[in-house]
Write an enzyme that holds these catalytic residues in place. Structure first.
Site, PDB file in Angstrom:
ATOM      1  N   ASN A 155       0.272   9.600  -1.707  1.00 52.14           N
ATOM      2  CA  ASN A 155      -0.393  10.823  -1.205  1.00 52.14           C
ATOM      3  C   ASN A 155       0.337  11.490  -0.049  1.00 52.14           C
ATOM      4  O   ASN A 155       0.203  12.689   0.147  1.00 52.14           O
ATOM      5  CB  ASN A 155      -1.854  10.535  -0.859  1.00 52.14           C
ATOM      6  CG  ASN A 155      -1.999   9.651   0.348  1.00 52.14           C
ATOM      7  OD1 ASN A 155      -1.187   8.756   0.557  1.00 52.14           O
ATOM      8  ND2 ASN A 155      -3.014   9.886   1.141  1.00 52.14           N
ATOM      9  N   SER A 232      -4.559   0.707  -0.849  1.00 52.31           N
ATOM     10  CA  SER A 232      -5.982   0.348  -0.923  1.00 52.31           C
ATOM     11  C   SER A 232      -6.279  -0.944  -0.155  1.00 52.31           C
ATOM     12  O   SER A 232      -5.394  -1.792   0.041  1.00 52.31           O
ATOM     13  CB  SER A 232      -6.389   0.169  -2.384  1.00 52.31           C
ATOM     14  OG  SER A 232      -5.802  -1.018  -2.884  1.00 52.31           O
ATOM     15  N   GLU A 253      -2.320  -0.352   6.495  1.00 49.17           N
ATOM     16  CA  GLU A 253      -3.124   0.869   6.636  1.00 49.17           C
ATOM     17  C   GLU A 253      -3.871   1.057   5.337  1.00 49.17           C
ATOM     18  O   GLU A 253      -3.248   1.297   4.289  1.00 49.17           O
ATOM     19  CB  GLU A 253      -2.216   2.095   6.842  1.00 49.17           C
ATOM     20  CG  GLU A 253      -1.637   2.227   8.217  1.00 49.17           C
ATOM     21  CD  GLU A 253      -2.685   2.343   9.295  1.00 49.17           C
ATOM     22  OE1 GLU A 253      -3.840   2.724   8.997  1.00 49.17           O
ATOM     23  OE2 GLU A 253      -2.354   2.018  10.431  1.00 49.17           O
ATOM     24  N   CYS A 287      -6.061   9.613   3.321  1.00 49.24           N
ATOM     25  CA  CYS A 287      -6.904   8.502   3.785  1.00 49.24           C
ATOM     26  C   CYS A 287      -7.772   8.955   4.946  1.00 49.24           C
ATOM     27  O   CYS A 287      -8.762   8.321   5.274  1.00 49.24           O
ATOM     28  CB  CYS A 287      -6.110   7.252   4.086  1.00 49.24           C
ATOM     29  SG  CYS A 287      -4.734   7.534   5.124  1.00 49.24           S
ATOM     30  N   GLU A 467       0.371   2.906  13.531  1.00 45.45           N
ATOM     31  CA  GLU A 467       1.642   3.584  13.290  1.00 45.45           C
ATOM     32  C   GLU A 467       1.662   4.810  14.190  1.00 45.45           C
ATOM     33  O   GLU A 467       0.686   5.111  14.877  1.00 45.45           O
ATOM     34  CB  GLU A 467       1.732   3.980  11.823  1.00 45.45           C
ATOM     35  CG  GLU A 467       1.404   2.802  10.935  1.00 45.45           C
ATOM     36  CD  GLU A 467       1.814   2.999   9.503  1.00 45.45           C
ATOM     37  OE1 GLU A 467       2.899   2.538   9.161  1.00 45.45           O
ATOM     38  OE2 GLU A 467       1.046   3.598   8.741  1.00 45.45           O
TER      39      GLU A 467
HETATM   40  C1  UN1 Z   1      -2.755   9.518   4.918  1.00 44.98           C
HETATM   41  O1  UN1 Z   1      -3.596  10.148   4.294  1.00 44.98           O
HETATM   42  O2  UN1 Z   1      -2.311   8.434   4.451  1.00 44.98           O
HETATM   43  O3  UN1 Z   1      -3.924  12.852   9.612  1.00 44.98           O
HETATM   44  C2  UN1 Z   1      -2.137   9.977   6.187  1.00 44.98           C
HETATM   45  C3  UN1 Z   1      -3.493  13.371   8.585  1.00 44.98           C
HETATM   46  C4  UN1 Z   1      -2.040  13.223   8.232  1.00 44.98           C
HETATM   47  C5  UN1 Z   1      -1.736  11.842   7.768  1.00 44.98           C
HETATM   48  C6  UN1 Z   1      -2.609  11.319   6.668  1.00 44.98           C
HETATM   49  N1  UN1 Z   1      -1.258  13.522   9.403  1.00 44.98           N
HETATM   50  O4  UN1 Z   1      -4.214  14.026   7.854  1.00 44.98           O
END
Ligand code: UN1
Length: 500
Positions: A155, A232, A253, A287, A467
């Site tokens: 993603n 996941s 993560e 995420c 991270e």
């Molecule tokens: C992710 O969806 O794995 O905060 C990271 C955010 C992005 C990073 C998302 N800078 O929406």
């Protein structure tokens, strides 16, 4: 079977570009059309073993290269990513369906990370402290660890790998990376920018394939002491188990079920703007995506009415079309999973206010599109309230007061991002203190974390690491404590010579 005219990607092991040793491949499909875009190697344990060997071979020279010089390679890679941004964004939009504008943002996040990580080559601070004895001093150094295994999701096929790979490299480690099998070419192009920047052969090796095969082989390899994974919670848990048995360092993560709490005093238009972007940006496939709206008291009716009106107006379609707001879901399988969550909620008595059906528009028939969906009256504790959907589905949970909002926000096993909309600074700060999450926004959406701040989550989202920003440099190094005794005599430490 795939057509012979489809381009083939190759693994990069040391200086050599090569197919999987047993010749197997994986087709990568455009989620907007179903067409095969490219074929990637389907690597197995033997490919991974070679890549680890190459990474081990490159470790001595790379770890001995001064960190500021390693940092300069990252600056050149940042410049290369900037030059190739448009080209990579186009590949990414086709490959995993992110809108072009968001694909550019994905690459920009990697560019920002390159500037930060490159400059870290001039810091990588240790500490000094006074000794308990005269004519003796103590200080710490940060030492590289070895081969880092990197496994990433589709993603954010460039940004998230950059959070891992660039800090790992500037710290003096070498890397074996398995990009997602759903976005291998985006990954390849990111790695290519590093190779073009002068990264020595073997310092970054890329092995394509599936998690069960190439990914599992990296995790199990005895010469890979450090693992970093985004994906996941189920897979992260398995990685942690194997790594635990082998005493590997692991940074995970994983999932999120990110809430936005809207208080009665909130600026409703501002909240609706933020919820729409957080829930339906990247088709909900972040995420950090907003997947729960927790609306407090009477404000719920106003927020929900406005949200539904605005969600219905969003255009679903080709991510390369500048007028489109919501691109496809990455795969048919994911779309079926998303739709199933909506069906389960419907059967459980929730009300689908918009979306919730597979599109009937013939222009969308070949792709795996799903409309922005708002589900109201979702019960706390129900499946849609608790599980990560990873799609454009917003669960609305109505609560009576602030305390109930916090209880509901915290009822999920995850804790990545969160947000609160209120004009009252006292309420905002109480929410900041009470929400169990790695990130809390005030009057802003749950997505859009900046590259120079720590990123990660609590509970089942992570395993205690972060991270982004200054955090990963600790993970990718080991501390060496150095004592120098310049007294010319044996001085026993205080524990061995104190008389009282
Ligand atoms: C992710 O969806 O794995 O905060 C990271 C955010 C992005 C990073 C998302 N800078 O929406």
């Amino acid at each position: 079977m795939s057509d012979a005219s489809v381009n083939a990607l190759l693994n990069r092991i040391g200086p050599s570009s090569q197919p999987a040793l047993d010749g197997r491949t994986l087709d990568v499909r455009d989620p907007s059309t179903g067409e095969v875009l490219i074929r990637a190697p389907r690597s197995a344990e033997a490919d991974v073993a070679r890549a680890v060997e190459a990474a081990r071979g490159a470790f001595r020279a790379w770890s001995a290269t001064p960190a500021p010089v390693r940092g300069e390679v990252l600056f050149r890679a940042g410049a290369r990513l900037t030059e190739r941004k448009e080209e990579i964004a186009n590949v990414m939009a086709r490959e995993m369906g992110k809108r072009l504008e968001e694909a550019r943002g994905d690459i920009q996040e990697a560019i920002d990370t390159a500037w930060y990580a490159g400059s870290e080559g001039r810091r990588l601070f240790g500490r000094t402290a006074p000794s308990e004895l005269p004519q003796k001093m103590g200080f710490t150094l940060r030492r590289p660890i070895g081969v880092v295994g990197v496994i990433t999701a589709w993603n954010f096929p460039v940004a998230v790998p950059s959070w891992k790979i660039l800090p790992a490299l500037v710290c003096g480690n070498t890397v074996v990376w398995k990009p997602s099998e759903e976005a291998p070419e985006s990954g390849h192009l990111f790695a290519e920018c590093l190779w073009e920047a002068g990264l020595p052969a073997g310092v970054l090796n890329v092995v394509h394939g599936t998690g069960d095969e190439a990914g599992a082989a990296i995790v199990a390899h005895p010469q890979v002491p450090v693992l970093t994974f985004t994906g996941s919670t189920a897979v992260g848990r398995r990685i942690y188990e194997v790594a635990g048995r082998n005493l590997k360092h692991v940074s995970l993560e994983m999932g999120g079920k990110n809430p936005v709490i809207v208080l009665p005093d909130a600026d409703v238009e501002l909240a609706v703007d933020g919820i729409l972007w957080g829930a339906f940006g990247t088709a909900g496939q972040r995420c950090t995506a907003t997947s729960r709206l927790i609306a407090v008291g009477a404000v719920a009716d106003r927020v929900v009415a406005r949200l539904v009106e605005r969600a219905k107006a969003l255009r679903v379609g080709d991510p390369l079309d500048a007028d489109v707001d919501v691109g496809p879901i990455v795969s048919e399988r994911q779309r079926a999973r998303i739709h199933n969550y909506v069906e389960v909620a419907r059967r459980g008595g929730a009300t689908v206010l918009c979306g919730g059906e597979l599109p009937t528009d013939p222009a969308l028939a070949r792709g795996s599109f799903y409309p922005p969906t708002v589900v109201d009256h979702v019960k706390p504790g129900s499946t849609l309230a608790m599980e990560e959907v990873f799609g454009p589905v917003l669960a609305v949970i109505r609560v009576a007061d602030f305390d109930e909002a916090i209880r509901v926000a915290n009822e999920v096993p995850y804790g990545l991002s969160s947000s609160v909309y209120t004009r009252d600074v006292n309420t905002a700060m109480r929410a900041v203190e009470s929400i169990e999450a790695g990130i809390t926004y005030v009057n802003a959406p749950t997505i859009g974390a900046e590259a120079h701040f720590p990123f990660g989550g609590v509970k089942a989202t992570g395993n205690g690491h972060r991270e982004g920003g200054w955090a990963p440099y600790e993970f990718f190094t080991e501390l060496k404590t150095v004592y120098i005794d310049y007294s010319g005599a044996l001085q026993r430490a205080q524990i061995d010579n104190r008389e009282d």
